[in-house]
Design a protein around this motif. Sequence first.
Motif, mmCIF file in Angstrom:
data_model
loop_
_atom_site.group_PDB
_atom_site.id
_atom_site.type_symbol
_atom_site.label_atom_id
_atom_site.label_comp_id
_atom_site.label_asym_id
_atom_site.label_seq_id
_atom_site.Cartn_x
_atom_site.Cartn_y
_atom_site.Cartn_z
ATOM 1 N N UNK A 153 0.805 -1.229 0.000
ATOM 2 C CA UNK A 153 0.000 0.000 0.000
ATOM 3 C C UNK A 153 0.836 1.276 0.000
ATOM 4 N N UNK A 154 2.167 1.140 0.091
ATOM 5 C CA UNK A 154 3.052 2.303 0.223
ATOM 6 C C UNK A 154 2.590 3.181 1.390
ATOM 7 N N UNK A 155 2.318 2.511 2.505
ATOM 8 C CA UNK A 155 1.852 3.183 3.717
ATOM 9 C C UNK A 155 2.668 2.692 4.916
ATOM 10 N N UNK A 185 -5.182 -7.191 13.382
ATOM 11 C CA UNK A 185 -6.040 -8.125 12.639
ATOM 12 C C UNK A 185 -6.591 -7.461 11.372
ATOM 13 N N UNK A 186 -6.965 -6.194 11.479
ATOM 14 C CA UNK A 186 -7.511 -5.467 10.319
ATOM 15 C C UNK A 186 -6.469 -5.359 9.206
ATOM 16 N N UNK A 187 -5.234 -5.013 9.564
ATOM 17 C CA UNK A 187 -4.177 -4.900 8.552
ATOM 18 C C UNK A 187 -3.954 -6.247 7.868
ATOM 19 N N UNK A 188 -4.017 -7.325 8.638
ATOM 20 C CA UNK A 188 -3.866 -8.663 8.048
ATOM 21 C C UNK A 188 -4.987 -8.939 7.047
ATOM 22 N N UNK A 189 -6.217 -8.525 7.378
ATOM 23 C CA UNK A 189 -7.346 -8.707 6.447
ATOM 24 C C UNK A 189 -7.113 -7.922 5.158
ATOM 25 N N UNK A 190 -6.626 -6.686 5.295
ATOM 26 C CA UNK A 190 -6.353 -5.846 4.117
ATOM 27 C C UNK A 190 -5.226 -6.435 3.258
ATOM 28 N N UNK A 191 -4.176 -6.913 3.926
ATOM 29 C CA UNK A 191 -3.039 -7.508 3.198
ATOM 30 C C UNK A 191 -3.506 -8.772 2.462
ATOM 31 N N UNK A 192 -4.290 -9.578 3.146
ATOM 32 C CA UNK A 192 -4.788 -10.823 2.524
ATOM 33 C C UNK A 192 -5.574 -10.507 1.261
ATOM 34 N N UNK A 193 -6.452 -9.516 1.329
ATOM 35 C CA UNK A 193 -7.241 -9.144 0.147
ATOM 36 C C UNK A 193 -6.322 -8.661 -0.985
#
Length: 197
Positions: A153-155, A185-193
């Motif tokens: 995400x360049x974040x 957990x949220x970041x992991x969900x975003x990375x997975x997607x």
Amino acid sequence: MQATLPTPSKEQIALLPEFDRLGLGQITLVVSAAQAREASAALLDHAHWGFDTESKPTFFKDQVSDGPHIVQLATLERAWVFQLQDLACRAIVADLLAHDQHTKAGFGLGDDTKRIQSKLQVEPAAVLELNAVFRERGYRKDMGVKAAVAVLFQRRFIKSKKAATSNWANPNLTEAQLIYAANDAYAAARVHLALQP
């Protein structure tokens, strides 16, 4: 042999704009069976969850952790932070983790999984170690959430060291603890997607 892809340095990550995190309004603290049933119903509507746990830190050699003390599950919109003091709540969390139709994606889950087996007497099903996905794609052994967010995400993903080493067994979690735990957990969900083909 595949070349190793570079991962950003701490200095490079520090220059990036902040990753958008969940605020308290998108985080549900779950302490009772009734709340856990509500959370379970909401989570079961989603096929993929970000997943992590937190345990009270140990400070002495040979000190054994009785964690995890909380389990975090997140979708792309919200996160639930389950405290495990209540036995009925704990049983519902164990059922969620045993669901093999729901992917649970996270980073560094080996230790979490062992502790869950010990504490909840359940084998988490459909667990996806995101570090393994990055390794398959040519990155170094362990990416971790910060490097993954920077690459995809360049974040810059903010993690509070103070929250990380805080007392997760405390029945009254602070707002900082909730934000820290939920966003792992949220970041992991975003990375997975983002890793989906």
